[in-house]
Design a protein around this motif. Structure first.
Motif, PDB file in Angstrom:
ATOM      1  N   LEU A   1      81.056  -8.886 -34.742  1.00 24.17           N
ATOM      2  CA  LEU A   1      82.454  -8.698 -34.359  1.00 24.17           C
ATOM      3  C   LEU A   1      82.951  -9.956 -33.647  1.00 24.17           C
ATOM      4  N   ALA A   2      84.255 -10.030 -33.472  1.00 24.69           N
ATOM      5  CA  ALA A   2      84.904 -11.124 -32.742  1.00 24.69           C
ATOM      6  C   ALA A   2      84.714 -12.487 -33.404  1.00 24.69           C
ATOM      7  N   ASP A   3      84.356 -12.476 -34.683  1.00 29.07           N
ATOM      8  CA  ASP A   3      84.252 -13.734 -35.415  1.00 29.07           C
ATOM      9  C   ASP A   3      85.670 -14.153 -35.813  1.00 29.07           C
ATOM     10  N   PRO A   4      86.112 -15.342 -35.368  1.00 34.99           N
ATOM     11  CA  PRO A   4      87.496 -15.697 -35.643  1.00 34.99           C
ATOM     12  C   PRO A   4      87.811 -15.857 -37.123  1.00 34.99           C
ATOM     13  N   ASN A   5      86.770 -15.970 -37.958  1.00 32.92           N
ATOM     14  CA  ASN A   5      87.033 -16.190 -39.373  1.00 32.92           C
ATOM     15  C   ASN A   5      86.966 -14.943 -40.239  1.00 32.92           C
TER      16      ASN A   5
ATOM     17  N   VAL B   1      72.437 -19.629 -35.982  1.00 29.41           N
ATOM     18  CA  VAL B   1      73.099 -19.861 -34.712  1.00 29.41           C
ATOM     19  C   VAL B   1      74.613 -19.668 -34.804  1.00 29.41           C
ATOM     20  N   THR B   2      75.179 -19.865 -35.998  1.00 26.66           N
ATOM     21  CA  THR B   2      76.618 -19.601 -36.153  1.00 26.66           C
ATOM     22  C   THR B   2      76.794 -18.231 -36.809  1.00 26.66           C
TER      23      THR B   2
ATOM     24  N   GLU C   1      78.898  -8.444 -31.012  1.00 29.26           N
ATOM     25  CA  GLU C   1      79.612  -9.641 -31.442  1.00 29.26           C
ATOM     26  C   GLU C   1      78.663 -10.533 -32.245  1.00 29.26           C
ATOM     27  N   PHE C   2      79.235 -11.494 -32.960  1.00 26.62           N
ATOM     28  CA  PHE C   2      78.362 -12.322 -33.798  1.00 26.62           C
ATOM     29  C   PHE C   2      77.381 -13.123 -32.933  1.00 26.62           C
ATOM     30  N   SER C   3      76.244 -13.428 -33.511  1.00 22.41           N
ATOM     31  CA  SER C   3      75.184 -14.149 -32.822  1.00 22.41           C
ATOM     32  C   SER C   3      74.624 -13.436 -31.603  1.00 22.41           C
TER      33      SER C   3
END
Ligand SMILES: Nc1nc2c(ncn2[C@@H]2O[C@H](COP(=O)(O)OP(=O)(O)OP(=O)(O)O)[C@@H](O)[C@H]2O)c(=O)[nH]1
Ligand SMILES: Nc1nc2c(ncn2[C@@H]2O[C@H](COP(=O)(O)OP(=O)(O)OP(=O)(O)O)[C@@H](O)[C@H]2O)c(=O)[nH]1
Ligand SMILES: [Mg+2]
Ligand SMILES: [Mg+2]
Lengths: 366, 683
Positions: A120-124, A56-57, A34-36
């Protein structure tokens, strides 16, 4: 019908060449999560630079493939065209960029290309790009942060991947430094072992920030406790095993006469190679979505056409060759292997290559 | 005496920076309580019963604040710190909280009870065990066999574990409740945490956890001016699928929800889905708390970066209405409460120093006070206070104020009538005439309400039919697309569409219901004021009755219910895989989705219907009460007053009280604590 892995499999010359080419490409290792989760930080550590953005984002970038060498960077479009990087760098890439390739002279890249996947799982952004890149890899490293390790969203994504990725997969638990004690680290690891049974070949916990600190201060004790050395060992061992296994698989293929109905003769698909996606066969790039069978058929036809043309031309222009007729030409692929093997004395699959060449020569001389 | 309670006595008192809003609410409640006292003194035993019930209503105000979020976001640590009791509820590095656990701070509690643990009812348990609950039901209907098998496996493992922990007849415990006059860490651990099978003491931790449905602790925390109920929930997105169901159910009674995120990965797709789900209920009641900022290397700049990214995402998802995004750290709050700043990990402390310096200046000391501010807890308390003030407190206060005003006014009118009867008896309206007018008023009001209710429901039905059709078509289109491309199309298949639209329709029904209530209330109170005028003449003119408030219509929980289409990609995959043509897919899909949608819309309709019935009932009750007062005036038989002057004084006092009760309702609350606001803006 179960796939028969023991019997020798006769294939056409062209198909054999293609499979051989596939078997000898450098393995691709994908770093996913997942991201980060700390993917880019980890990869920067592995190559000893800060080539990749760490923030961090969520980082907004396509899959970035690191290859050994000093070539200028390039990007790959949806149809496989390679183009030089734009002036503005990664941020200036068009939306449809499928992959970026960066070249860097780091030891770890000699054995394999490593791909930093978008989180992954980045809402954007949709997971689709990372997902398909993951499917095209030979091996995957899944990163999960120790403080929030292995959640259902990670599990369901990973579990849905093909088994071959599970068998070689490595679960890397990052941010170990954020847990308070060895006892806590041990407890998290124990839970992960329980909950990921059958989904990974190995789990290891590390702290990339500690690893980087150790490299900067040349602190060997810190390096040892960071867990990063262990990761490098695991990766190297796996890449050479991977290459060996892939080349060994090729041994079962034999070149046979092309029969009237080629589809009866060529076993297909070859599951051990079906993971190939991105850059293996040039034909595959523009015909994404067409079945492998169809691809092979087209390739065989094209090959047959070319050969027919060549013989035609030979008949017309050149006088009949004398020796060459009895001794088959050395296939281009074999030349390539020989070159590779010669350039890299410690090339992991050396033995297998020479055996394979023998096999090959025997096969075609029959 | 328990360990935990003893331990907390060593804590320094909770600082009160963040409690100004709540103090203001309490001041308002106190003022109203004082008016109740005055009314009791003036009215004597006659009005004792209704006044007592109003006092009870005021005292029972206890806003419920529910904490939700992904596993290991730090919900439990945050709830502990907010209750002023670090370490009270067990928290851990692995998924841990498995039971919805409430801490009631202050307020009423059952005698001799400090902790209570409620087990599942037998039928709830059996449903869970046999069918895997709602999740299992959905998996079965969708034909998601792997998922169903996984749920079965987990449920079986859970039963096995309970059997091993509690003995073969553990099911006899179902439906029971354990109460204690104390609590301590070991006791709580036995009921609410998952437990670690490979750890010592695992037989005690989580012994009853699987069969426990609710846990409740009662504590006193003098710093809080108000009673509050903090509710900790199991994390969502846990591989143990059953925990999630428990959590989503518990959002039901919440006055407001705090979504706890972890700064290192703030707002992933699961968090966003959770926020969307809650906002589809009511987004002004959602607070985002980004916890664990001590894990950032450079919190002073990264916090701003995260905030930008969050607001960007919220805006793009039309969630701009979320007004409260607070950054903080439960660890710092714990340290501030225990005075143990030295015990913070070095990196956590370093981050604290950076934040304090960035917000204050180089001379600002790093102490318990500044750590408390930096922890974000005062800002969180202010945000909770603000929302409570606008929602549950506002409602209760308004309700009590209206009822009390009417009560006092009725008494004043009766006393006035007694005076008149004593001075110059003249009947303006006979009891029969009065009854005729009241009867007419009741009929009119009833007809008016029935007509309006019918309209509201008809409009709802029409709108719902439209969006249902649109949703099904849109989903089918997305599915066909996904089918053509051979990918799971979850991203395009958006159940949020259904939720938001249904929510909009519901909101309109709420508004219509309010308009209906206010219109009927207005004409009823106009008519009643005219009747009072007719009964006692000009003197009644400056006192008027107030109609009841429109009923509270919180958004129906079913809007937040997970439905089939929320389920993750693997389900879709297996679905897509089992259908050869889009037509075949549509054939199975359409009835499935229709059932799901129907489940939601029927429930929403039922909510509206209930609210409309309640409005009608409340209005009838109002007319009934006022009718009795008017009848008493019309009878004019209560003329045993010793002194006319005394009664006149009573009338004057009551009128003055009435004026004060009505006047206070316009007074605004003072603004939130300036110090906290300033800090919040800075961070
Ligand atoms: N303490 C600590 N921080 C880490 C570690 N690894 C990464 N981080 C931090 O985690 C943050 C995210 O790291 P990235 O490497 O950008 O993560 P990523 O997985 O590449 O993220 P995306 O590219 O957005 O998918 C950065 O702020 C890193 O400094 C670690 O081992 N320990
Ligand atoms: N560094 C740091 N750690 C925190 C903070 N808040 C909580 N933790 C730690 O994070 C871990 C998880 O905290 P919990 O409070 O159990 O998390 P939770 O959200 O309740 O988890 P579940 O109940 O399993 O869903 C514990 O080890 C806490 O000590 C924080 O602000 N900073
Ligand atoms: Mg990255
Ligand atoms: Mg918890």
């Amino acid at each position: 019908m179960p796939y028969d892995t023991d019997r020798a499999r006769p294939v056409s010359q062209f198909a054999y060449d293609r499979l051989a080419r596939q078997a000898s490409t450098k393995p691709r290792i994908a770093i996913a999560g997942e991201f980060s989760a700390g993917k880019s930080t980890l990869l920067n550590l592995l190559i000893g630079s800060d080539l990749l953005t760490m923030q961090v984002t969520a980082t907004d970038a396509p899959p970035i493939r690191l290859c050994h060498g000093a070539d200028p960077a390039q990007w790959i479009g949806p149809r496989g065209h390679r183009q030089p990087m734009p002036e503005g760098g990664i941020d200036a890439l068009p939306e449809h960029c499928r992959e970026v390739q960066l070249f860097y002279e780091a030891d770890i890249l000699r054995g394999a290309d490593i791909i930093d996947l978008p989180g992954l799982a980045d809402p954007n952004r949709s997971d689709a790009g990372a997902h398909s890149a993951l499917l095209g890899a030979h091996m995957a490293i899944w990163c999960t942060p120790a403080t929030q390790a292995w959640r259902q969203s990670e599990r369901s994504l990973w579990a849905a991947l093909p088994d071959r990725l599970h068998r070689t997969g490595l679960l890397v638990v990052t941010r170990a430094d954020k847990l308070d004690s060895d006892h806590e680290r041990e407890r998290v690891l124990r839970r992960l072992r329980r909950e990921t049974e059958g989904l990974f070949s190995h789990i290891l916990m590390l702290s990339a920030t500690r690893g980087i600190e150790a490299l900067q201060t040349r602190d060997t004790a810190l390096w040892a406790t960071s867990g990063c050395g262990e990761l490098i060992r695991q990766i190297t061992a796996r890449t050479s095993a991977l290459r060996k296994a892939r080349l060994a698989l090729l041994e079962r293929y034999k070149v046979a006469e092309i029969a009237a109905d080629p589809e009866d003769q060529v076993p297909d698909p070859a599951p051990e190679f079906e993971d190939e996606g991105v850059d293996v066969a040039p034909a595959a790039e523009s015909t994404a979505g067409v079945g492998i069978l169809e691809l092979l058929r087209q390739a065989r036809e094209a090959h047959a056409r070319k050969e027919a043309e060549a013989t035609q031309a030979q008949r017309e222009v050149a006088p009949a060759p004398t020796v060459a007729e009895t001794e088959p030409p050395i296939p281009r692929e074999v030349e390539i292997w020989r070159n590779i093997a010669a350039q890299q004395p410690d090339f992991p699959g050396k033995m297998e290559i020479s055996t394979m060449i023998e096999h090959y020569l025997v096969a075609i001389s029959r | 005496m328990s360990q935990a309670v003893e331990a907390t006595e060593k804590h320094s008192a909770m600082p009160s920076f963040g409690l100004r809003r709540m103090t203001a609410i309490q001041a308002e409640l106190d003022a109203l309580n004082a008016r109740l006292g005055e009314a009791e003194a003036l009215l004597g035993t006659d009005a004792a019963k209704p006044l007592l019930s109003l006092r009870k209503t005021l005292d029972s105000l206890c806003p419920q604040i529910t904490f939700v979020g992904q596993v290991k976001a730090g919900k439990t640590a945050l709830v502990n710190a907010l209750s002023g009791r670090p370490g009270l509820l067990p928290s851990d590095v692995n998924p841990w909280t498995s039971v919805v656990t409430s801490i009631q701070v202050n307020g009423q509690r059952p005698r001799n009870v400090r902790s209570e643990f409620t087990f599942f009812q037998r039928d709830e348990w059996e449903d869970l065990v046999k069918e895997g609950g709602r999740l299992g039901e959905m998996a079965r209907r969708a034909g998601a066999h792997d998922e169903l098998a996984e749920i079965r496996r987990q449920v079986n493992a859970m039963c096995e574990k309970s059997r091993a922990r509690l003995g073969r007849n553990f099911e006899l415990l179902l439906g029971q409740r354990h109460k204690y006059d104390h609590f301590d860490t070991a006791l709580i651990e036995r009921y609410v945490c998952l437990g670690d099978p490979e750890e010592d003491g695992a037989d005690r931790q989580g012994r009853f956890a699987d069969i426990t449905r609710l846990a409740k602790l009662y504590i006193d925390e003098p710093a809080y001016p108000l009673p509050l109920l903090f509710q900790d929930t199991p994390g969502v997105n846990d591989p143990f699928l059953m925990r999630e169901q428990i959590t989503l159910k518990s959002v039901r009674g919440a006055s407001l929800c705090v979504v706890v995120l972890s700064a290192a990965q703030a707002l992933n797709a699961v968090d966003l889905a959770l926020v969307q789900l809650l906002s589809s209920m009511e987004n002004r009641r959602v607070i985002i708390f980004v916890n664990r900022i001590d894990e950032l290397d450079r919190p002073e700049t990264q916090v701003a970066e995260i905030r930008r990214s969050l607001t960007r995402t919220f805006d793009s998802q039309s969630l701009g209405g979320i007004g409260h995004i607070i950054f903080g750290c439960a660890r710092w709050a714990e340290a501030a409460l225990t005075g143990g700043l030295e015990q913070l990990r070095p990196d956590s402390r370093a981050s604290l120093v950076r934040v304090v310096e960035a917000v204050g200046n180089a001379d600002t000391p790093v102490n318990a006070q500044t750590a408390w501010i930096a922890s974000g807890l005062p800002a969180l308390q202010e945000a909770i206070g603000t929302i409570v003030e606008q929602t549950s407190a506002r409602r209760v206060v308004e309700h009590v104020r209206r009822k009390l005003g009417n009560l006092v006014m009725g008494a004043a009118n009766q006393a006035l009538a007694r005076c008149e009867a004593g001075e110059a008896p003249r009947s303006r309206l006979s009891p029969d005439e009065l009854e005729a007018r009241l009867h007419g008023l009741r009929l009119d009001t009833e007809t008016q309400l029935a007509g309006a209710s019918g309209d509201i429901l008809a409009r709802f039905d029409a709108d719902i039919a439209d969006i249902t059709a649109a949703f099904i078509d849109q989903s089918l289109l997305a599915l066909t697309d996904a089918f053509a491309q051979g990918v799971a199309g979850r991203e395009k298949l958006d159940p949020m569409f259904l939720r938001t639209r249904t929510r909009v329709i519901y909101a309109r029904a709420v508004r219509d219901a309010r308009v209906m209530n206010d219109a009927a209330g207005q004409s009823a109170s106009d008519a009643l004021n005219a009747i009072y005028g007719a009964l006692i003449g000009e003197d009644a003119g400056n006192l008027t009755v107030e109609p009841p408030q429109a009923p509270h219509m919180p958004p129906p929980v079913s809007l937040g219910r997970t439905i089939l289409i929320d389920m993750q990609t693997p389900w879709w995959k297996s679905w897509l895989g089992r259908h050869r043509t889009p037509e075949a897919l549509e054939q199975t899909y359409r009835p499935l989705i229709e059932i799901e949608v129907k489940g939601i819309t029927e429930d929403v309709r039922a909510c509206i219907e209930t609210a409309l019935e309640e409005t009608t009932a409340a209005m009838a009750l109002f007319l009934e009460e006022q009718g009795q007062i008017a009848a008493a005036i019309a009878e004019r038989n209560a003329i045993q007053t010793a002194s006319l002057a005394e009664t006149r004084r009573l009338v004057a006092a009551l009128r003055q009280l009435h004026g004060r009760i009505r006047g206070e309702s316009d007074k605004a609350l003072p603004p939130a604590g300036a110090k906290v606001m300033e800090f919040r803006n800075a961070v």
